[in-house]
Motif scaffolding. Structure first.
Motif, PDB file in Angstrom:
ATOM      1  N   GLY A   1      41.620  47.470  52.662  1.00  0.00           N
ATOM      2  CA  GLY A   1      42.981  47.019  52.389  1.00  0.00           C
ATOM      3  C   GLY A   1      43.483  45.975  53.353  1.00  0.00           C
ATOM      4  O   GLY A   1      44.690  45.745  53.452  1.00  0.00           O
ATOM      5  N   GLU A   2      42.576  45.305  54.038  1.00  0.00           N
ATOM      6  CA  GLU A   2      42.969  44.307  55.025  1.00  0.00           C
ATOM      7  C   GLU A   2      43.115  42.904  54.433  1.00  0.00           C
ATOM      8  O   GLU A   2      43.558  41.998  55.119  1.00  0.00           O
ATOM      9  N   ILE A   3      42.736  42.732  53.185  1.00  0.00           N
ATOM     10  CA  ILE A   3      42.848  41.433  52.514  1.00  0.00           C
ATOM     11  C   ILE A   3      43.965  41.558  51.482  1.00  0.00           C
ATOM     12  O   ILE A   3      43.828  42.273  50.497  1.00  0.00           O
ATOM     13  N   GLU A   4      45.066  40.859  51.720  1.00  0.00           N
ATOM     14  CA  GLU A   4      46.222  40.989  50.836  1.00  0.00           C
ATOM     15  C   GLU A   4      46.242  39.982  49.692  1.00  0.00           C
ATOM     16  O   GLU A   4      46.917  40.218  48.691  1.00  0.00           O
ATOM     17  N   ASN A   5      45.526  38.882  49.826  1.00  0.00           N
ATOM     18  CA  ASN A   5      45.568  37.869  48.775  1.00  0.00           C
ATOM     19  C   ASN A   5      44.180  37.301  48.484  1.00  0.00           C
ATOM     20  O   ASN A   5      43.896  36.148  48.789  1.00  0.00           O
ATOM     21  N   PRO A   6      43.323  38.115  47.836  1.00  0.00           N
ATOM     22  CA  PRO A   6      42.010  37.565  47.469  1.00  0.00           C
ATOM     23  C   PRO A   6      42.185  36.461  46.436  1.00  0.00           C
ATOM     24  O   PRO A   6      43.102  36.508  45.612  1.00  0.00           O
ATOM     25  N   SER A   7      41.336  35.470  46.498  1.00  0.00           N
ATOM     26  CA  SER A   7      41.430  34.342  45.562  1.00  0.00           C
ATOM     27  C   SER A   7      41.048  34.779  44.154  1.00  0.00           C
ATOM     28  O   SER A   7      40.382  35.801  43.954  1.00  0.00           O
ATOM     29  N   GLN A   8      41.429  33.972  43.193  1.00  0.00           N
ATOM     30  CA  GLN A   8      41.064  34.235  41.800  1.00  0.00           C
ATOM     31  C   GLN A   8      39.547  34.258  41.649  1.00  0.00           C
ATOM     32  O   GLN A   8      38.997  35.107  40.956  1.00  0.00           O
ATOM     33  N   GLN A   9      38.866  33.339  42.325  1.00  0.00           N
ATOM     34  CA  GLN A   9      37.400  33.302  42.250  1.00  0.00           C
ATOM     35  C   GLN A   9      36.798  34.594  42.807  1.00  0.00           C
ATOM     36  O   GLN A   9      35.849  35.132  42.239  1.00  0.00           O
ATOM     37  N   THR A  10      37.351  35.104  43.903  1.00  0.00           N
ATOM     38  CA  THR A  10      36.865  36.359  44.477  1.00  0.00           C
ATOM     39  C   THR A  10      37.062  37.496  43.485  1.00  0.00           C
ATOM     40  O   THR A  10      36.150  38.293  43.249  1.00  0.00           O
ATOM     41  N   LEU A  11      38.245  37.562  42.888  1.00  0.00           N
ATOM     42  CA  LEU A  11      38.521  38.609  41.901  1.00  0.00           C
ATOM     43  C   LEU A  11      37.561  38.509  40.721  1.00  0.00           C
ATOM     44  O   LEU A  11      37.052  39.523  40.231  1.00  0.00           O
ATOM     45  N   GLU A  12      37.296  37.296  40.275  1.00  0.00           N
ATOM     46  CA  GLU A  12      36.391  37.096  39.140  1.00  0.00           C
ATOM     47  C   GLU A  12      34.972  37.528  39.483  1.00  0.00           C
ATOM     48  O   GLU A  12      34.278  38.132  38.672  1.00  0.00           O
ATOM     49  N   ARG A  13      34.531  37.222  40.697  1.00  0.00           N
ATOM     50  CA  ARG A  13      33.169  37.599  41.109  1.00  0.00           C
ATOM     51  C   ARG A  13      33.035  39.122  41.187  1.00  0.00           C
ATOM     52  O   ARG A  13      32.029  39.689  40.762  1.00  0.00           O
ATOM     53  N   ILE A  14      34.050  39.778  41.734  1.00  0.00           N
ATOM     54  CA  ILE A  14      34.007  41.238  41.833  1.00  0.00           C
ATOM     55  C   ILE A  14      34.046  41.847  40.433  1.00  0.00           C
ATOM     56  O   ILE A  14      33.254  42.734  40.110  1.00  0.00           O
ATOM     57  N   ALA A  15      34.953  41.358  39.600  1.00  0.00           N
ATOM     58  CA  ALA A  15      35.066  41.880  38.236  1.00  0.00           C
ATOM     59  C   ALA A  15      33.759  41.702  37.480  1.00  0.00           C
ATOM     60  O   ALA A  15      33.303  42.603  36.772  1.00  0.00           O
ATOM     61  N   SER A  16      33.152  40.548  37.633  1.00  0.00           N
ATOM     62  CA  SER A  16      31.909  40.263  36.932  1.00  0.00           C
ATOM     63  C   SER A  16      30.788  41.198  37.379  1.00  0.00           C
ATOM     64  O   SER A  16      29.988  41.652  36.559  1.00  0.00           O
ATOM     65  N   ALA A  17      30.722  41.510  38.657  1.00  0.00           N
ATOM     66  CA  ALA A  17      29.697  42.433  39.161  1.00  0.00           C
ATOM     67  C   ALA A  17      29.837  43.802  38.517  1.00  0.00           C
ATOM     68  O   ALA A  17      28.846  44.506  38.304  1.00  0.00           O
ATOM     69  N   PHE A  18      31.073  44.178  38.175  1.00  0.00           N
ATOM     70  CA  PHE A  18      31.327  45.465  37.528  1.00  0.00           C
ATOM     71  C   PHE A  18      31.354  45.345  36.004  1.00  0.00           C
ATOM     72  O   PHE A  18      31.627  46.315  35.307  1.00  0.00           O
ATOM     73  N   SER A  19      31.121  44.130  35.486  1.00  0.00           N
ATOM     74  CA  SER A  19      31.227  43.853  34.048  1.00  0.00           C
ATOM     75  C   SER A  19      32.583  44.289  33.510  1.00  0.00           C
ATOM     76  O   SER A  19      32.690  44.901  32.454  1.00  0.00           O
ATOM     77  N   GLU A  20      33.619  43.961  34.267  1.00  0.00           N
ATOM     78  CA  GLU A  20      34.985  44.268  33.876  1.00  0.00           C
ATOM     79  C   GLU A  20      35.823  43.006  34.009  1.00  0.00           C
ATOM     80  O   GLU A  20      35.399  42.019  34.590  1.00  0.00           O
ATOM     81  N   SER A  21      37.019  43.055  33.478  1.00  0.00           N
ATOM     82  CA  SER A  21      37.930  41.921  33.596  1.00  0.00           C
ATOM     83  C   SER A  21      38.688  42.016  34.915  1.00  0.00           C
ATOM     84  O   SER A  21      38.765  43.092  35.524  1.00  0.00           O
ATOM     85  N   VAL A  22      39.270  40.909  35.322  1.00  0.00           N
ATOM     86  CA  VAL A  22      40.102  40.911  36.527  1.00  0.00           C
ATOM     87  C   VAL A  22      41.257  41.892  36.336  1.00  0.00           C
ATOM     88  O   VAL A  22      41.605  42.645  37.245  1.00  0.00           O
ATOM     89  N   GLN A  23      41.848  41.916  35.145  1.00  0.00           N
ATOM     90  CA  GLN A  23      42.946  42.833  34.873  1.00  0.00           C
ATOM     91  C   GLN A  23      42.518  44.282  35.070  1.00  0.00           C
ATOM     92  O   GLN A  23      43.267  45.086  35.618  1.00  0.00           O
ATOM     93  N   GLN A  24      41.293  44.608  34.655  1.00  0.00           N
ATOM     94  CA  GLN A  24      40.802  45.974  34.829  1.00  0.00           C
ATOM     95  C   GLN A  24      40.655  46.334  36.300  1.00  0.00           C
ATOM     96  O   GLN A  24      41.054  47.423  36.706  1.00  0.00           O
TER      97      GLN A  24
END
Length: 122
Positions: A45-68
């Motif tokens: 919880g030390e990162i308060e504003n991950p970039s959109q690209q970071t969110l997309e990469r994490i979501a993609s690794a989980f095969s989920e959407s950023v919203q999920q």
């Protein structure tokens, strides 16, 4: 996102990492192309504003959407598809790099279509 939201998001990422059988932060780092240290901070919880690209990469690794992964509704009232990277990962089972390459090809195609072809302009 504020500190409380960042902590909740970090716990969500950690839970998703474990659910999707990434045994360590290092394994998720390898899948996303993000650094181990960054992901460890994110989970704490030390990162308060991950970039959109970071969110997309994490979501993609989980095969989920950023919203999920953000815990938001995945219902698309517009009737559209999830973001292209997630769509390619889910439906084709391609790697993150391959999904990025496919997204680039689609965007290049779309740009060409906007300009029109010779036959369309006749």
């Amino acid at each position: 996102m504020n500190k409380e939201e960042a902590e909740a998001f970090g716990q969500r990422v950690k839970g998703l990492r474990q659910k999707h059988d990434y045994q360590s932060v290092r394994a998720l780092a390898e899948a996303t192309g993000l650094s181990h240290g960054y992901l460890a901070k994110l989970e704490r919880g030390e990162i308060e504003n991950p970039s959109q690209q970071t969110l997309e990469r994490i979501a993609s690794a989980f095969s989920e959407s950023v919203q999920q992964i953000l815990g938001e509704s995945d219902i698309n009232l517009g009737g559209g598809l999830p973001d292209m990277r997630t769509y390619f990962r889910r439906t084709l089972g391609v790697s993150l790099d391959e999904a990025d390459e496919l997204v680039g090809l689609v965007q290049k195609y779309q740009q060409g279509r906007k300009g029109g072809t010779h036959e369309e302009n006749q």
